[in-house]
Design a protein around this motif. Structure first.
Motif, PDB file in Angstrom:
ATOM      1  N   ILE A   1      -5.805   6.961  -1.403  1.00  0.00           N
ATOM      2  CA  ILE A   1      -5.373   6.167  -0.250  1.00  0.00           C
ATOM      3  C   ILE A   1      -6.095   6.620   1.021  1.00  0.00           C
ATOM      4  CG2 ILE A   1      -3.396   5.537   1.193  1.00  0.00           C
ATOM      5  CD1 ILE A   1      -3.351   4.199  -1.526  1.00  0.00           C
TER       6      ILE A   1
ATOM      7  N   LEU B   1       0.817  -1.210   0.000  1.00  0.00           N
ATOM      8  CA  LEU B   1       0.000   0.000   0.000  1.00  0.00           C
ATOM      9  C   LEU B   1       0.854   1.265   0.000  1.00  0.00           C
ATOM     10  CD1 LEU B   1      -3.051   0.265  -0.112  1.00  0.00           C
ATOM     11  CD2 LEU B   1      -3.056   0.652   2.341  1.00  0.00           C
ATOM     12  N   ASN B   2       1.851   1.319   0.894  1.00  0.00           N
ATOM     13  CA  ASN B   2       2.710   2.513   0.950  1.00  0.00           C
ATOM     14  C   ASN B   2       3.561   2.660  -0.302  1.00  0.00           C
ATOM     15  OD1 ASN B   2       1.751   3.256   3.475  1.00  0.00           O
ATOM     16  ND2 ASN B   2       3.332   2.098   4.572  1.00  0.00           N
TER      17      ASN B   2
ATOM     18  N   SER C   1       1.337   4.104  -3.096  1.00  0.00           N
ATOM     19  CA  SER C   1       0.541   5.312  -2.826  1.00  0.00           C
ATOM     20  C   SER C   1       0.882   6.436  -3.800  1.00  0.00           C
ATOM     21  CB  SER C   1       0.740   5.766  -1.381  1.00  0.00           C
ATOM     22  OG  SER C   1       2.111   6.044  -1.129  1.00  0.00           O
TER      23      SER C   1
ATOM     24  N   TYR D   1      -0.940   5.825  -7.116  1.00  0.00           N
ATOM     25  CA  TYR D   1      -2.370   6.150  -7.010  1.00  0.00           C
ATOM     26  C   TYR D   1      -2.573   7.662  -6.983  1.00  0.00           C
ATOM     27  CZ  TYR D   1      -3.811   1.314  -6.125  1.00  0.00           C
ATOM     28  OH  TYR D   1      -4.082  -0.024  -6.255  1.00  0.00           O
ATOM     29  N   THR D   2      -1.699   8.374  -6.272  1.00  0.00           N
ATOM     30  CA  THR D   2      -1.801   9.838  -6.199  1.00  0.00           C
ATOM     31  C   THR D   2      -1.640  10.460  -7.579  1.00  0.00           C
ATOM     32  OG1 THR D   2      -0.977   9.876  -3.924  1.00  0.00           O
ATOM     33  CG2 THR D   2      -0.770  11.909  -5.197  1.00  0.00           C
TER      34      THR D   2
END
Length: 588
Positions: free
Chosen positions: A454, A438-439, A442, A445-446
């Motif tokens: 997120i 996830l990190n 991120s 995704y941003t």
């Protein structure tokens, strides 16, 4: 020292030779009068131990074992895609033509068609200096994939002869190199590569790009990176195979390698039939044009089951070296571990937990370690993502295969039988699953979806965790005693579960969802929560809010908004504003 040996003892798929031989570790051998395929797995001064990849019934002491001089390898050339192999890369359709529906022992067929001529475009010229991995020719293998023939990793030199563009078989010489030591070497489309040796790369990249699957609970809640590893553990009937099918069909991987390892024969047949009928949504061509299937059913010899995982991995690494993103579906690694356990028992090795061999963890780690996004030897970027199904007995996640797998994968999609029995699919439970990517993802995704993506995902997870805590109270004393703000949390969590996490694989708009739609769905759900919370703070009872029907309307977004008309999602915020005004006016 002989290149042959004589069978002294037989124990299921394991045979023993007495006396000194010239066999090498991991060498492929032919066993007995029927030339069964085997592999050397242990050597000491007076004993050679071999595992046989075929049924050993009728084999007897005194028969001979012959060396092939090379390790157990796969043939790498055009013709791999749109094909179905067994665990040691023998094409099942060719075997069926030669010996009928059942695989006969000692059957010898070429892994790939050596007679077919492929339209070939040569990409190098005389005088070029080539090294391992350099692309020498391009062949349209299927309508979807261009096969890039490469210099084997351990060869380099100067081109002294090339053939013109045209049609060639996989064994015809395309390029002749003069190596630095003065020797010449002829290059064809074909390479041989040992299945247990990872193919070399230039270097490994950190995880930074997601493997987009179109499945909301995966892409939004528990994403996997390209070149990442994931496990799907679950009991019988919880949807492991169906989840892998959805990923195979809808993910943005270029090539799919599906390894059916030790599954039931009727289930494997269904998989093969379904894959043959699937249409690739990206191109409209058959999905098999970018898929290779490795079928190794539960009634096939256990040694071949153990090898099938490595066969699939090597094929995946080969296409990765061309610059493609490859996704491996291994179904299931538990059956592979059971094959290890049986072989270990035959070899009389000291058992560890639940009878599995002590080296189970190291074998699992070596398997998952071969995943990754890499810069290949020719400078291109390719990836191998591994998604392994785990079938714990009785759905017990504390058993050794599941626990050891969790140590080596960074994505864990835990299937829950209570969700499956309630017809909530995918039955991935949000409280037992996690993603360590996830990190890492991120930033992607941003940049590519929204800076809020997120944050919205984390807010949904917070609501689901709060629901879990509140349900403990509801089970004890009922839901009527909860204050309205907590009742709202339960209702919004229900909207998240039914409207976002639950997905219908047979609905044309819900079977696969773009990241943009996933984000807008989260936006609408959280806006509904914000407005409803404002009403609750004003003293409006939860019963009044539910009577307006807005919660059911938001749940139905997944069916009511087509994937090609996302503007409709903006109307839902206006509907929520109307709901707010109606509640205020009716209760003023």
């Amino acid at each position: 020292m002989n290149s042959t040996g004589v069978i002294h003892g037989i124990n299921g798929p394991v045979i023993y030779l007495k006396g000194k031989t010239s066999f090498k570790m991991s060498e492929m051998v032919h066993v007995g009068d029927e030339h069964l395929v085997g592999e050397v797995i242990s050597l000491d001064k007076n004993t050679t131990t071999i595992q046989v990849y075929e049924e050993t019934s009728g084999l007897r002491p005194g028969e001979h074992v012959e060396s092939t001089g090379s390790a157990v390898s796969v043939t790498l050339a055009p013709g791999i895609l749109n094909n179905i192999f067994d665990g040691i890369e023998r094409p099942l359709e060719n075997i069926a033509e030669e010996g009928g529906a059942f695989i006969t022992r000692g059957v010898s067929v070429d892994s790939l068609d050596k007679q077919k001529k492929w339209q070939t475009h040569i990409t190098v010229n005389e005088g070029d200096v080539l090294s391992g991995g350099t692309i020498i020719a391009e062949v349209p293998e299927t309508q979807a994939i261009v096969h890039k023939c490469m210099v084997p990793p351990n060869i380099s030199g100067t081109v002294i002869k090339v053939v013109p563009d045209g049609e060639y078989t996989i064994d015809e010489v395309l390029v002749t190199l003069k190596q630095n030591n003065g020797e010449t070497v002829d290059l064809t489309m074909t390479q041989q590569w040992p299945i247990r040796v990872p193919r070399p790369v230039h270097h490994r990249y950190p995880a930074s790009i997601p493997l987009v699957t179109g499945q909301r609970i995966l892409d939004t809640m528990f994403p996997i990176a390209k070149g990442g590893t994931a496990a799907i553990p679950g009991g019988f009937g919880t949807g492991k195979t169906m989840t892998q099918h959805q990923i195979a069909k809808w993910s943005d991987a270029d090539i799919i390698v599906y390894i059916g390892c030790g599954e039931r024969g009727n289930e494997m047949t269904q998989v093969l039939e379904e894959f043959g009928e699937l249409i690739d949504p990206k191109s409209g061509n058959p999905l098999m044009d970018r898929t290779v299937l490795i079928a190794n059913t539960s009634n096939m010899p256990v040694a071949a089951r153990e090898a099938s995982i490595y066969t699939g991995l090597t094929l995946a690494e080969y296409y990765r070296d061309m610059g493609y993103d490859v996704a491996i579906m291994a179904d299931s690694t538990s059956r592979w571990a059971e094959a290890l356990r049986e072989l270990s028992g035959r070899l009389e090795e000291m058992p560890a937990e639940e009878g599995f061999p002590a080296y189970l963890a190291s074998r699992l780690s070596a398997f998952y370690e071969r995943a990754g996004m890499m810069q290949t030897l020719n400078g291109s970027t390719g990836s191998v993502s591994i998604i392994g199904a785990v079938s714990p007995q009785g759905g017990d996640f504390s058993e050794p295969v599941t626990q050891n797998t969790k140590r080596f994968v960074r994505c864990f999609w835990g299937l829950d039988k209570s969700l499956a029995y309630a017809r909530h699919f995918p039955a991935i439970h949000w409280l037992t699953s996690y993603s360590e990517y996830l990190n890492d993802l991120s930033g992607w995704y941003t940049d590519n979806v929204s800076p809020k993506f997120i944050d919205y995902r984390n807010r949904l997870m917070t609501l689901l965790n709060q629901e879990s805590s509140l349900m403990e109270i509801v089970k004890l004393i009922g839901g009527d005693v909860l204050p309205d703000d907590q009742k709202l949390t339960l209702e919004i969590a229900r909207v998240i579960r039914l409207g976002f996490l639950q997905q219908n694989a047979f609905h044309k708009d819900d079977t696969s969802v773009t990241l943009e739609k996933q984000f807008k769905m989260m936006d609408v759900i959280l806006y509904l929560y914000k407005v409803s919370r404002k009403l609750i703070a004003m003293g409006m009872p939860m019963s009044v809010l539910k009577s307006e029907g807005i919660f059911e309307k938001v749940i139905a977004i997944k069916y009511d908004v087509p994937n090609d008309n996302l503007q409709l999602l903006d109307m839902y915020k206006r509907d929520i504003d109307t709901f707010y005004n109606n509640v205020i006016s009716k209760n003023a």
